[in-house]
Design a protein around this motif. Structure first.
Motif, PDB file in Angstrom:
ATOM      1  N   GLU A 153      33.982  35.564  46.677  1.00 22.81           N
ATOM      2  CA  GLU A 153      34.232  36.699  45.778  1.00 22.81           C
ATOM      3  C   GLU A 153      33.101  36.708  44.767  1.00 22.81           C
TER       4      GLU A 153
ATOM      5  N   GLY B 275      42.095  43.778  59.620  1.00 22.11           N
ATOM      6  CA  GLY B 275      41.882  43.907  58.181  1.00 22.11           C
ATOM      7  C   GLY B 275      41.387  42.644  57.497  1.00 22.11           C
TER       8      GLY B 275
ATOM      9  N   GLN C 120      32.439  43.444  49.673  1.00 20.79           N
ATOM     10  CA  GLN C 120      33.282  43.851  48.551  1.00 20.79           C
ATOM     11  C   GLN C 120      32.472  44.772  47.650  1.00 20.79           C
TER      12      GLN C 120
ATOM     13  N   ASN D  52      32.607  45.671  43.913  1.00 20.04           N
ATOM     14  CA  ASN D  52      33.216  45.215  42.667  1.00 20.04           C
ATOM     15  C   ASN D  52      32.852  46.131  41.513  1.00 20.04           C
TER      16      ASN D  52
ATOM     17  N   LEU E 286      44.781  35.116  42.851  1.00 25.54           N
ATOM     18  CA  LEU E 286      43.710  34.412  42.136  1.00 25.54           C
ATOM     19  C   LEU E 286      44.231  33.930  40.783  1.00 25.54           C
TER      20      LEU E 286
ATOM     21  N   LEU F  25      43.751  47.242  50.326  1.00 27.40           N
ATOM     22  CA  LEU F  25      42.449  47.913  50.322  1.00 27.40           C
ATOM     23  C   LEU F  25      41.599  47.386  49.170  1.00 27.40           C
TER      24      LEU F  25
ATOM     25  N   GLY G 112      41.926  45.024  45.118  1.00 21.78           N
ATOM     26  CA  GLY G 112      42.770  44.276  44.179  1.00 21.78           C
ATOM     27  C   GLY G 112      41.985  43.936  42.934  1.00 21.78           C
ATOM     28  N   GLY G 113      42.690  43.808  41.822  1.00 22.61           N
ATOM     29  CA  GLY G 113      42.000  43.448  40.586  1.00 22.61           C
ATOM     30  C   GLY G 113      42.965  43.219  39.450  1.00 22.61           C
TER      31      GLY G 113
ATOM     32  N   GLY H 109      37.629  46.114  49.439  1.00 27.39           N
ATOM     33  CA  GLY H 109      37.056  45.503  50.638  1.00 27.39           C
ATOM     34  C   GLY H 109      36.664  46.580  51.638  1.00 27.39           C
TER      35      GLY H 109
ATOM     36  N   VAL I 286      36.624  46.313  54.983  1.00 30.64           N
ATOM     37  CA  VAL I 286      37.247  46.254  56.316  1.00 30.64           C
ATOM     38  C   VAL I 286      38.483  47.150  56.388  1.00 30.64           C
TER      39      VAL I 286
HETATM   40  P1  HAM Z   1      40.792  39.909  46.290  1.00 31.99           P
HETATM   41  O1  HAM Z   1      42.118  40.597  46.224  1.00 31.99           O
HETATM   42  O2  HAM Z   1      40.792  38.500  46.718  1.00 31.99           O
HETATM   43  O3  HAM Z   1      40.160  40.054  44.843  1.00 31.99           O
HETATM   44  O4  HAM Z   1      39.816  40.735  47.215  1.00 31.99           O
HETATM   45  C1  HAM Z   1      39.606  42.116  46.994  1.00 31.99           C
HETATM   46  C2  HAM Z   1      39.605  42.854  48.323  1.00 31.99           C
HETATM   47  O5  HAM Z   1      38.658  42.252  49.211  1.00 31.99           O
HETATM   48  C3  HAM Z   1      40.919  42.797  49.081  1.00 31.99           C
HETATM   49  O6  HAM Z   1      41.825  43.760  48.613  1.00 31.99           O
HETATM   50  C4  HAM Z   1      40.465  43.072  50.507  1.00 31.99           C
HETATM   51  O7  HAM Z   1      40.288  44.460  50.714  1.00 31.99           O
HETATM   52  C5  HAM Z   1      39.098  42.403  50.538  1.00 31.99           C
HETATM   53  N1  HAM Z   1      39.214  41.104  51.227  1.00 31.99           N
HETATM   54  C6  HAM Z   1      39.568  39.916  50.715  1.00 31.99           C
HETATM   55  N2  HAM Z   1      39.564  38.967  51.666  1.00 31.99           N
HETATM   56  C7  HAM Z   1      39.178  39.567  52.813  1.00 31.99           C
HETATM   57  C8  HAM Z   1      38.964  39.143  54.160  1.00 31.99           C
HETATM   58  N3  HAM Z   1      39.104  37.873  54.534  1.00 31.99           N
HETATM   59  N4  HAM Z   1      38.574  40.051  55.079  1.00 31.99           N
HETATM   60  C9  HAM Z   1      38.404  41.349  54.722  1.00 31.99           C
HETATM   61  N5  HAM Z   1      38.581  41.815  53.475  1.00 31.99           N
HETATM   62  C10 HAM Z   1      38.965  40.943  52.533  1.00 31.99           C
HETATM   63  C11 HAM Z   1      38.953  39.506  44.481  1.00 31.99           C
HETATM   64  O8  HAM Z   1      38.158  39.050  45.252  1.00 31.99           O
HETATM   65  C12 HAM Z   1      38.668  39.625  43.001  1.00 31.99           C
HETATM   66  N6  HAM Z   1      37.430  38.888  42.730  1.00 31.99           N
HETATM   67  C13 HAM Z   1      38.578  41.079  42.593  1.00 31.99           C
HETATM   68  C14 HAM Z   1      38.243  41.256  41.145  1.00 31.99           C
HETATM   69  C15 HAM Z   1      37.071  41.743  40.649  1.00 31.99           C
HETATM   70  N7  HAM Z   1      39.021  40.944  40.127  1.00 31.99           N
HETATM   71  C16 HAM Z   1      38.401  41.215  39.011  1.00 31.99           C
HETATM   72  N8  HAM Z   1      37.210  41.699  39.302  1.00 31.99           N
END
Ligand code: HAM
Length: 444
Positions: free
Chosen positions: A77, A114, A121, A123, A272, A292, A294-295, A318, A320
């Motif tokens: 991330e 998915g 990502q 962001n 997280l 789709l 998250g935050g 994301g 995908v």
């Molecule tokens: P996260 O919910 O872990 O948040 O990931 C955000 C998006 O990334 C998910 O909703 C999904 O669409 C995509 N995603 C996560 N893992 C995968 C995977 N293995 N394959 C495909 N898509 C995936 C974060 O990463 C936080 N850092 C978001 C954030 C930014 N919060 C604050 N600022």
């Protein structure tokens, strides 16, 4: 036969075009919200993620020791990198920071619909502002990005939860920490056995916590939340203050006309560990699929990673799940790459022909010519021009400065004209929108 690793994708040109369309749409909308793009390393020190992102992500890291004996990981991330970067220069950066990023992330998960091991990502994070208006602005950004793709309230919804209200409710119990309870609530929708897990975590209070969760998970409006917290006299005042923040947040959403796209849903707590306030996730409506986007708010991460306190809120979309949804809803533009011009000339006029090709390319046009080593007869060149899908062909006659023949390939209409006039005509057409068909060109 060699294959790509499981969970890693190869992007053929049409796939790349869709990916570029997704990135360009995101970039267009974040620009309207005054965001600046930043980037950071793909490979990071392992501890950047093991310390602050939480157990779930730590167990999914691609990590190894580099040749210098450092423990490193591919980023799963962007948020910890962003927090470190902003924290390191916090004193010199103009506040608030509105920063966006488009980049690849890696998680060792079981590949499934998915979910992959490598994904992109998008962001967007707003740092340096406390209070619900900033959370509201970020929600509006997320809703605007998804709408920009043509998705409506019938296609997706954003569920908003709140770690502050959970912390308030849990403050009544003697727990070693709220994190394991929040993790149990996060898994509740996906796994059975939450009550047993809570009883194991808090033998004396597990049943009461479970009872509270059972009510809170069904509250989908502020009235229900007010009623619930009204039962507990010591919590009432703080709950009222928090519900005022909720009103501010929902007011932002309503003001922009997005109320049908959002719901209050405390079962969203996020996996997280660094979130501290409102949290949200976007889902396909009616779909069982993964999120789709998250935050949420994470007011302590910058200070934990860089020693500078800085409130922050952000999200990631994301690529995908979003691409799957756009395909399903037929919201993907047609991929139809078309060169603007195919230039042909008599066999011995290579120099003049290529001078014309080069001049047209300098004007920004996509220009092809016949590369075949043999048989460059005019009729063969014309066949190749036809097959290339070019919109025009341009035949340069024998004399380098003499007239040229411009042909519109589809209608077959031809016009003999002077070379400069043909170039201006082509450049003019090129500027007109739609000239190259509904293709997936990047934004300028
Ligand atoms: P996260 O919910 O872990 O948040 O990931 C955000 C998006 O990334 C998910 O909703 C999904 O669409 C995509 N995603 C996560 N893992 C995968 C995977 N293995 N394959 C495909 N898509 C995936 C974060 O990463 C936080 N850092 C978001 C954030 C930014 N919060 C604050 N600022």
């Amino acid at each position: 036969m060699h294959r790509a690793l499981p969970g890693f994708r190869e992007f053929y040109p049409a796939d790349c075009a869709l990916r570029n369309h997704i990135f360009a749409t995101f970039r267009r909308v974040v620009r309207r919200f005054g965001f600046e793009e930043f980037d950071g390393p793909t490979l990071e020190p392992l501890e950047l993620f093991t310390e602050k992102s939480g157990q779930e992500i730590a167990s999914q890291l691609f990590h190894f020791e580099d040749r210098g004996g450092r423990a490193v990981a591919l980023r799963p991330e962007m948020t910890p990198t962003l927090a470190r970067m902003v924290g390191a220069r916090a004193a010199g950066l103009k506040r608030p920071m509105r920063w966006s990023n488009v980049g690849e992330a890696f998680r060792y998960e079981r590949p499934q619909k998915g979910r992959l091991r490598s994904f992109y990502q998008m962001n967007a994070d707003l740092l340096g502002v406390e209070g619900a208006a900033a959370d509201g602005e970020l929600l509006l950004l997320l809703l605007s990005v998804l709408s920009e793709f043509g998705l409506t309230a019938e296609d997706f919804h954003v569920r908003i939860g709140d770690r502050c209200l959970w912390n308030l409710f849990l403050s009544q119990f003697s727990l070693d920490g709220v994190e394991p309870v929040l993790a149990a609530i996060d898994r509740m929708e996906r796994e059975e056995g939450t009550r047993e897990r809570l009883l194991a975590l808090a033998p004396a209070d597990g049943a009461a916590i479970w009872d509270g969760i059972s009510v809170l998970r069904t509250c989908h409006g502020l009235d229900g939340l007010r009623q619930f917290f009204g039962q507990f006299a010591p919590l009432r005042e703080r709950a009222e203050q928090r519900l005022a923040d909720w009103e501010g947040l929902l007011e932002c959403v309503a003001g922009a006309g997005f109320s049908p796209n959002v719901s209050v849903d405390l079962t969203v707590v996020r996996g997280l560990a660094y979130y501290t306030g409102f949290v949200f996730e976007a889902f396909e409506r009616g779909g069982e699929g993964r999120a789709l986007a998250g935050g949420g708010r994470y007011d302590d991460l910058v200070s934990k990673l860089a020693g500078t306190p800085l409130p922050a809120v952000g999200f990631a979309i994301g690529d995908v799940t979003l691409a799957n949804l756009l395909v399903e809803k037929q919201l993907v533009p047609v991929y139809h790459p078309r060169p603007a011009v195919f230039v042909l000339w008599e066999g011995d006029r290579h120099r003049e022909g290529l001078a014309l090709v080069t001049e047209l390319r300098r004007h920004g046009l996509a220009v092809l010519w016949d590369l075949s080593p043999v048989s460059r007869s005019l009729s063969k060149q014309m066949q190749r021009a036809d097959r290339s899908g070019a919109i025009f062909s341009l035949f340069a006659a024998a004399d380098g400065n003499g007239p040229v023949t411009l042909r519109h390939m589809e209608s077959g209409e031809e016009e003999k004209m002077d070379r400069a006039a043909a170039i201006s005509r082509l450049v003019e057409c090129h500027r007109r929108p739609g000239f190259t068909g509904p293709d997936l060109r990047q934004d300028p």
